[in-house]
Design an enzyme around this catalytic site. Structure first.
Site, PDB file in Angstrom:
ATOM      1  N   PRO A 229       3.196   6.229   2.213  1.00 44.71           N
ATOM      2  CA  PRO A 229       2.140   7.233   2.966  1.00 44.71           C
ATOM      3  C   PRO A 229       1.368   6.702   1.456  1.00 44.71           C
ATOM      4  O   PRO A 229       0.380   7.367   1.811  1.00 44.71           O
ATOM      5  CB  PRO A 229       2.827   8.372   3.282  1.00 44.71           C
ATOM      6  CG  PRO A 229       4.242   8.004   2.991  1.00 44.71           C
ATOM      7  CD  PRO A 229       4.226   7.004   2.493  1.00 44.71           C
TER       8      PRO A 229
ATOM      9  N   GLU B 234      13.072   9.416   0.635  1.00 43.66           N
ATOM     10  CA  GLU B 234      11.555   9.762  -0.351  1.00 43.66           C
ATOM     11  C   GLU B 234      10.949   8.254  -0.740  1.00 43.66           C
ATOM     12  O   GLU B 234      10.039   8.704  -1.115  1.00 43.66           O
ATOM     13  CB  GLU B 234      12.113  10.594  -1.263  1.00 43.66           C
ATOM     14  CG  GLU B 234      12.555  12.217  -0.288  1.00 43.66           C
ATOM     15  CD  GLU B 234      11.484  12.642   0.450  1.00 43.66           C
ATOM     16  OE1 GLU B 234      12.333  12.902   1.169  1.00 43.66           O
ATOM     17  OE2 GLU B 234      10.819  12.654   0.715  1.00 43.66           O
TER      18      GLU B 234
ATOM     19  N   ARG C 163      -0.670 -12.593  14.461  1.00 43.11           N
ATOM     20  CA  ARG C 163      -1.614 -12.802  15.576  1.00 43.11           C
ATOM     21  C   ARG C 163      -3.266 -13.682  14.431  1.00 43.11           C
ATOM     22  O   ARG C 163      -3.709 -14.361  15.184  1.00 43.11           O
ATOM     23  CB  ARG C 163      -2.374 -11.903  16.135  1.00 43.11           C
ATOM     24  CG  ARG C 163      -3.014 -10.973  15.455  1.00 43.11           C
ATOM     25  CD  ARG C 163      -3.817  -9.808  16.222  1.00 43.11           C
ATOM     26  NE  ARG C 163      -4.421  -9.791  17.176  1.00 43.11           N
ATOM     27  CZ  ARG C 163      -5.374 -10.050  17.325  1.00 43.11           C
ATOM     28  NH1 ARG C 163      -6.747  -9.790  15.959  1.00 43.11           N
ATOM     29  NH2 ARG C 163      -6.889 -10.193  18.343  1.00 43.11           N
TER      30      ARG C 163
ATOM     31  N   ASP D  89     -11.609 -10.340  17.858  1.00 41.87           N
ATOM     32  CA  ASP D  89     -12.034  -8.954  17.365  1.00 41.87           C
ATOM     33  C   ASP D  89     -12.998  -8.005  17.226  1.00 41.87           C
ATOM     34  O   ASP D  89     -14.287  -8.809  16.511  1.00 41.87           O
ATOM     35  CB  ASP D  89     -10.516  -9.592  16.324  1.00 41.87           C
ATOM     36  CG  ASP D  89      -9.465  -9.920  16.393  1.00 41.87           C
ATOM     37  OD1 ASP D  89      -9.439  -9.909  17.396  1.00 41.87           O
ATOM     38  OD2 ASP D  89      -8.680  -9.949  15.644  1.00 41.87           O
TER      39      ASP D  89
HETATM   40  N1  LIG Z   1       2.916   2.765   5.367  1.00 44.14           N
HETATM   41  C1  LIG Z   1       3.440   3.121   5.801  1.00 44.14           C
HETATM   42  C2  LIG Z   1       3.790   5.222   5.791  1.00 44.14           C
HETATM   43  C3  LIG Z   1       4.864   5.570   6.045  1.00 44.14           C
HETATM   44  C4  LIG Z   1       6.650   4.963   5.374  1.00 44.14           C
HETATM   45  C5  LIG Z   1       6.323   4.861   4.573  1.00 44.14           C
HETATM   46  C6  LIG Z   1       7.443   3.965   4.058  1.00 44.14           C
HETATM   47  C7  LIG Z   1       8.446   4.882   4.472  1.00 44.14           C
HETATM   48  C8  LIG Z   1       9.322   5.321   3.635  1.00 44.14           C
HETATM   49  C9  LIG Z   1      10.086   6.393   3.032  1.00 44.14           C
HETATM   50  N2  LIG Z   1       9.000   7.590   4.027  1.00 44.14           N
HETATM   51  C10 LIG Z   1       8.180   6.474   4.481  1.00 44.14           C
HETATM   52  C11 LIG Z   1       6.888   7.151   5.045  1.00 44.14           C
HETATM   53  N3  LIG Z   1       4.186   7.058   6.370  1.00 44.14           N
HETATM   54  N4  LIG Z   1       3.284   6.863   6.748  1.00 44.14           N
HETATM   55  C12 LIG Z   1       2.367   6.054   6.705  1.00 44.14           C
HETATM   56  N5  LIG Z   1       0.896   5.340   7.057  1.00 44.14           N
END
Ligand SMILES: N#Cc1c(-c2ccc3cc[nH]c3c2)n[nH]c1N
Length: 244
Positions: free
Chosen positions: A86, A113, A155, A170
């Site tokens: 994230p 996490e 794609r 696109d």
């Molecule tokens: N890319 C992306 C992500 C994630 C994500 C990615 C990896 C892990 C590992 C544990 N929790 C996660 C959330 N959440 N929101 C996004 N846009």
């Protein structure tokens, strides 16, 4: 293109067996290899996580397991490593186009996490490592993000879309419609439940159709993504566009 995906839930990637990506794999355009991270865990319970240093909720994925997996998967080569998180750089069409040029990508799917940060530090000394986010919301792991990225990248590879459609059309591809959202689309019948297809689309006048489509794309973009309209180069908008 070779794609390696390391995950504790490789089953998440069965969608890559079907549709465009599945056909690209059958043709050999894409070589997708899935790896179960737990195969590198040595204890009887195949543990891949532990408590976080410094305290706090949840668990963190152990660096030793990831190190053993990545060393074996990348043996003898240097892929570009993508780690969904994230807190990563935004994944957008430009990055998809950039990654579609790479011969080998390694996707590392975190859970809990996340992955011990030393893993990205370690492999960042040997290969390009990108921590990437697909949007401002929180998922439970990286697998869904990798599915999104693999489809967006796959794609764009030669021959994957076929002749019926080109990535050139696109929304975010370079050109007159760059950074505009797709406008409305229609097909037969010409009238459905009393609703008619816009007359211009039945006119056979290609210039008028193109103009109408651009106007509609601009209208939808102004409504749903005004931020994209502001980013449009001023010269790209003639006076009439501004009045829409
Ligand atoms: N890319 C992306 C992500 C994630 C994500 C990615 C990896 C892990 C590992 C544990 N929790 C996660 C959330 N959440 N929101 C996004 N846009």
């Amino acid at each position: 293109m070779r794609l390696d995906i390391i995950s504790i839930f490789p089953e998440y990637f069965s969608p890559l067996d079907v549709s465009l990506i599945g056909k690209a794999r059958e043709r050999g355009t894409l070589d997708v290899r899935l790896h179960q991270l737990r195969d590198w865990a040595r204890d009887v319970h195949k543990t891949v996580d532990d408590t976080p240093y410094g305290g706090g909720p949840g668990m963190v994925m152990k660096p030793e397991i990831w190190g053993a997996a990545i060393d074996e998967v990348t043996e003898g080569g240097t892929p570009r490593m993508i780690v969904p998180t994230p807190s990563g750089r935004p994944f957008a069409q430009g990055l998809a186009q950039e990654l579609a040029q790479e011969p080998w990508l390694l996707f590392c799917c975190g859970r809990y996490e996340g992955i011990d940060s030393r893993v990205m530090d370690e492999y960042g000394t040997r290969m390009r490592v990108d921590e990437v986010s697909i949007g401002d919301y929180v998922l439970a792991g990286g697998e869904v993000a990798v599915l999104v990225m693999v489809e967006a990248i796959g794609r764009l590879l030669p021959g994957v879309l076929g002749n019926a459609h080109s990535a050139v059309d696109d929304s975010f591809a370079p050109g007159a419609m760059q950074n505009l959202l797709e406008g409305p689309v229609y097909t037969k019948p010409p009238v459905w439940r009393g609703r008619e297809v816009p007359e211009v689309l039945l006119s056979g006048h290609h210039g008028k159709v193109a103009r109408w489509r651009r106007d509609e794309a601009l209208r939808r973009t102004m409504k749903n993504r005004p931020d994209l309209v502001e980013a449009l180069d001023a010269s790209a908008l003639d006076k009439r566009d501004r009045e829409l």
